[in-house]
Design an enzyme around this catalytic site. Sequence first.
Site, mmCIF file in Angstrom:
data_model
loop_
_atom_site.group_PDB
_atom_site.id
_atom_site.type_symbol
_atom_site.label_atom_id
_atom_site.label_comp_id
_atom_site.label_asym_id
_atom_site.label_seq_id
_atom_site.Cartn_x
_atom_site.Cartn_y
_atom_site.Cartn_z
ATOM 1 N N ASP A 37 0.849 -1.191 0.000
ATOM 2 C CA ASP A 37 0.000 0.000 0.000
ATOM 3 C C ASP A 37 0.889 1.247 0.000
ATOM 4 O O ASP A 37 2.095 1.159 -0.224
ATOM 5 C CB ASP A 37 -0.959 0.006 1.196
ATOM 6 N N HIS A 64 -13.766 -1.428 -6.681
ATOM 7 C CA HIS A 64 -14.972 -0.586 -6.719
ATOM 8 C C HIS A 64 -14.641 0.901 -6.609
ATOM 9 O O HIS A 64 -15.481 1.746 -6.915
ATOM 10 C CB HIS A 64 -15.970 -1.015 -5.637
#
Length: 433
Positions: free
Chosen positions: A285, A331
């Site tokens: 990340d 998403h």
Amino acid sequence: MGGSDHTKTSSQSTLRSLSDEISSLTDVVAGFLESNGHPERSLNSTDSVRLSDAPEDVEAARRRLVTALHEMTLLTMSPFEAVRDILLEVSSLPALHAISHFEIIDHVPLDGEISYAELARKINVPQRRLTRMLRAAMSRSIFQEPRPGYIAHNSLSAAMVHSKWLRYHAASTMENFLPAAPKFVEQIERFGDRETRCTSPAGIAFNTETDCIQYLLSQPKHQQVLVNLMKHTGEISGMGPQHLTEHYDWPKASDQIIVDVGGASGSVSRAIACGVPSVRFVVQDRADAVRQGESETPSELKDRFTFQEYDFFQTQPVKNADVYFLRWILHDWPDEDAVTILRQVALAMGPTSKMLIAERLVLLPGEGDPWDQKIATSMDMFMMAFNGSERTLEHFQSLIENTGEAIEISRVIRRPNGVQYSLIEVARKDSER
């Protein structure tokens, strides 16, 4: 279930049949509450109550009861009244915004009351306007007025005291989504089918031509809301890692690797690690998330965890891992970007590698639980504000095909009742399964 048919649809429902079904379902839910020592439900209560932890059959009855009561309301009203009622809901938004913005939740005692006059002084808001807005909220069952001129919590307003996620969700809705809502039509008229993070309704609303999510994260007020919203997502029933740990056969050997792509600080991987005591994890990340993950990982797991700063639009540095795991990643992104993310993983996959996507699967109208359908389509509107998308299985299939790589969906593990995401396993077409 007392002989009640829980699969009945709106088109089959009549007032009398719904009345019978509601009575039967109420017996199931009330019987469970009584037999398990739950106090009698009351809108005036400020206790923290979670009903979604009931056994699966009771939870199914409860969810059907909510739908049946809604159908009963619609059939009791005229169509004109029903549509007008939907439109009137918009009038509560300024009140909800004020409740969130002025942190009114914190200034009303949880067990007690406060006068409008004193509350207005505390938050420095004109008393008459405050009173009008709070009474609008009360018409939607948020807060109560136990005696003239005084406000007190009820079960709905108290829920925002007990749940940090709900509080930050309210703040995000009002501060991030609400400004974007009137811009959906303008976005279509200006950009047509051009869907990038830089051409979103939110981008128009906040007058930025950059990635609007990154813009909001650069603004301290918005950043605090978004970060805390994600931090407390585990409070939502059905959003935790239990589905992952119970319904997927993870690798178990010490020489096997799970790559958590966009895994934030690694909290979900740590939950998975408890059930697979030997496998190694690479959590990827942003730099700040990596630092947080390194500090949060307990000593007994440190030798199995590697944290790696990584941009998932770039070449995946870990090759031939056993599982590449993407949870609530796609998403957030328009289709073109989602395809790029998938392609970077596909290019790193070996012959036996799997890609595991954990996302909400949107069903077509009339399929599945109406409650779930309402949540899914509502969340899709939130995502559309930033040109992201909740997707159907067919939509995911299209994204995977558009990578141009030799990968395909090998398995779909549909979410069990009460869980808000499904698992989509992707493998190479030439893999051994």
